[in-house]
Write an enzyme that holds these catalytic residues in place. Structure first.
Site, mmCIF file in Angstrom:
data_model
loop_
_atom_site.group_PDB
_atom_site.id
_atom_site.type_symbol
_atom_site.label_atom_id
_atom_site.label_comp_id
_atom_site.label_asym_id
_atom_site.label_seq_id
_atom_site.Cartn_x
_atom_site.Cartn_y
_atom_site.Cartn_z
ATOM 1 C CE1 TYR A 93 -3.171 -2.861 0.172
ATOM 2 C CE2 TYR A 93 -3.869 -2.125 2.338
ATOM 3 C CZ TYR A 93 -4.000 -2.980 1.255
ATOM 4 O OH TYR A 93 -4.985 -3.945 1.277
ATOM 5 C CE LYS B 290 1.223 -17.721 -1.776
ATOM 6 N NZ LYS B 290 0.371 -18.910 -1.624
ATOM 7 C CG ASP C 266 -2.110 -20.098 0.433
ATOM 8 O OD1 ASP C 266 -1.350 -19.938 1.417
ATOM 9 O OD2 ASP C 266 -1.755 -20.714 -0.587
ATOM 10 C CG ASP D 183 -7.141 -4.156 4.108
ATOM 11 O OD1 ASP D 183 -8.109 -4.060 4.870
ATOM 12 O OD2 ASP D 183 -7.047 -3.522 3.041
ATOM 13 C CG ASP E 217 -12.418 -6.097 6.465
ATOM 14 O OD1 ASP E 217 -12.185 -5.522 7.539
ATOM 15 O OD2 ASP E 217 -12.773 -5.503 5.438
#
Ligand code: NAD
Length: 356
Positions: free
Chosen positions: A142, A191, A223, A247, A251
Site C-alpha cells: 500500500y 507467503k 492462503d 487488511d 475483515d
C-alpha cells in the site's frame, strides 16, 4: 495512576457511544483509585465545520501530549461532496500518520450469547472464537511505488511491495508482546513460498522468537490462514501479519463474530500511547436516536487499559461487565434476538456501569 485521555467524539453516533465509554472509564477510575483526565479533541466533519480542516495541528498536538486517544467515529453524508483534503477521513489518516501508528490490532471475539450471529456452523462456533489480528499498518504494497505504463496500446500496472528488517521487527514485537498479555500463542502469516518480502519477514520473526521462549510460535501461509480462520478459528490466539494480508484477514475475522457494533480496535506505534476505536463507522442512519451499540467503544476503552495503561484487572472488569449485560439479555437494535430485551445506547451503558 493518573492518565490523560484525548477524546475524539467525532460525527454521527460518535458522541453517543463515546459518552458511554467515558461513563465506564469514570467508574473504573472510581473503583480502582485512578484519575482519568479527558482532553476534548475536534476531528472529522465537526472539525471541518468548526475549524475549516479535519485535523487542525493544535488538535494533533493534544493527542500527542496525551497518554492515549479514544475515538468514536468520523464522517457522514454532509461532507461526502467535499474535495479530498477536506474529507473527515483525511483527519483519521493524518492522526495515524502524526502519531506514528504502525500496528493495527483487531480482536475477533465471539461472545457466546451472540453465537447465532456468526455465519459459521454451530459445531465450529462451539469451540470458541477469541483471537487478535495484529496488522502492519504503514508499510508493504500500500505504501510502495505505484505506476501504470503503456506499451503498444497495452497498459501495465505495477505496485511495489517492500519491507525492511526494522519495519518487520517492530510489528513482530507487538505480536509477541500482545501474545504475552493473552494466551502466549503467536501465528505469523506470510507467503514465504513465493515472496521475498515474506522470506525476510519469516527470518526476522524466527530471530525474534528466540527472545520470547514463553510464546508458542508458528508460521502459516496466508492462503492456509484464510481457510483456517473459517475452518477452526479456535486454534488462534494472536496472528501477526503484513499490511495487505492483514487488511483482508482482519475483515474476514470480524465477519465470523457477527455484529459490527461489538468490535473494538487499537493502533499502536512507539511508546505506549495508542489510538482506540470501534471498527464501525459513524452510522449516520441511526445518529442522534440513542440506538447505537456502545460496546465496541467500551471494549476499546478496555483495550486502552490493557495495552496502553498496563491495567489488566481493569480491562478484565470491563469485559466481564459487558458479559453480564449480555447475560441479562440486553441488546441494542443491531444485535437484537428473540427473547432478549431491546435497550437504548444509554441503557446499555447504564447496565455495564451497574455491573462495575
Ligand atoms: P457504518 O459502520 O457507519 O455503518 C454500517 C451499518 O452498520 C449501518 O447500518 C449502521 O447503522 C450499522 N452500525 C454501525 N455501527 C453501529 C453501532 N455501533 N450500533 C448499531 N449499528 C451500527 O459504515 P458506513 O455506513 O459505510 O459509513 C458511514 C460513515 O462512517 C461514512 O462517512 C464513512 O466514511 C464513515 N466511516 C468512518 C470510520 C471511522 O471513523 N473509523 C470507519 C468506517 C466508516
Amino acid at each position: 495512576m493518573n492518565k490523560t485521555i484525548a477524546v475524539i467524539r467525532g460525527d454521527g453516533i460518535g458522541p453517543e457511544i463515546v459518552a458511554q465509554a467515558i461513563r465506564v472509564l469514570d467508574r473504573i477510575a472510581q473503583k480502582y483509585g485512578h484519575t482519568f483526565c479527558y482532553e476534548e479533541v475536534d476531528m472529522g466533519g465537526n472539525a471541518i465545520d468548526k475549524w475549516g480542516e479535519p485535523l487542525p495541528a493544535s488538535m494533533l498536538e493534544k493527542c500527542l501530549a496525551s497518554d492515549s486517544v479514544l475515538l468514536g467515529a468520523v464522517g457522514g453524508p454532509k461532507w461526502d461532496g467535499q474535495p479530498a483534503a477536506l474529507r473527515p477521513e483525511k483527519g483519521l489518516l493524518a492522526l495515524r500518520a502524526g502519531m506514528g501508528l504502525y500496528s493495527n490490532n483487531r480482536p475477533a471475539r465471539l461472545w457466546p450469547q451472540l453465537d447465532a450471529a456468526s455465519p459459521l456452523k454451530p459445531s465450529i462456533v462451539a469451540r470458541g472464537i477469541d483471537f487478535i489480528v495484529v496488522r502492519e499498518l504503514i508499510g508493504g504494497v500500500y505504501f510502495g511505488d505505484h505506476s501504470t505504463s503503456e506499451t503498444d496500446g497495452e497498459k501495465k500496472a505495477t505496485d511495489i511491495m517492500a519491507y525492511s528488517e526494522h519495519e518487520i521487527e517492530r510489528i513482530g514485537r507487538i505480536g509477541f508482546e500482545t501474545a504475552r498479555k493473552r494466551r502466549h500463542k503467536l501465528t505469523s502469516v506470510d507467503k514465504a513460498n513465493v515472496l521475498d518480502t515474506s522470506r525476510l519477514w519469516r527470518a526476522v520473526m524466527h530471530r525474534l522468537a528466540q527472545e520470547y521462549p514463553d510464546v508458542e510460535y508458528s508460521d502459516m501461509l496466508v492462503d492456509n490462514a484464510a481457510m483456517q480462520i473459517v475452518k477452526d478459528p479456535s486454534q488462534f490466539d494472536v496472528i501477526v501479519t503484513e499490511n495487505l494480508f492483514g487488511d483482508i484477514l482482519s475483515d474476514e475475522a470480524s465477519m465470523i463474530t457477527g455484529s459490527i457494533g461489538m468490535i473494538p480496535s487499537s493502533s499502536l506505534g512507539e511508546g505506549s500511547c495508542g489510538l482506540y476505536e470501534p471498527i464501525h463507522g459513524s452510522a449516520p442512519d441511526i445518529a442522534g436516536q440513542d440506538k447505537a451499540n456502545p460496546i465496541g467503544t467500551i471494549l476499546s476503552a478496555a483495550m486502552m487499559c490493557r495495552y496502553s495503561f498496563d491495567m489488566p484487572q481493569e480491562a478484565d472488569a470491563i469485559e466481564e461487565a459487558v458479559n453480564q449485560a449480555l447475560n441479562q439479555g440486553l441488546r441494542t437494535g443491531d444485535m437484537m434476538a428473540e427473547g432478549c430485551r431491546l435497550v437504548t445506547c444509554t441503557q446499555m451503558g447504564d447496565a455495564i456501569v451497574s455491573h462495575l
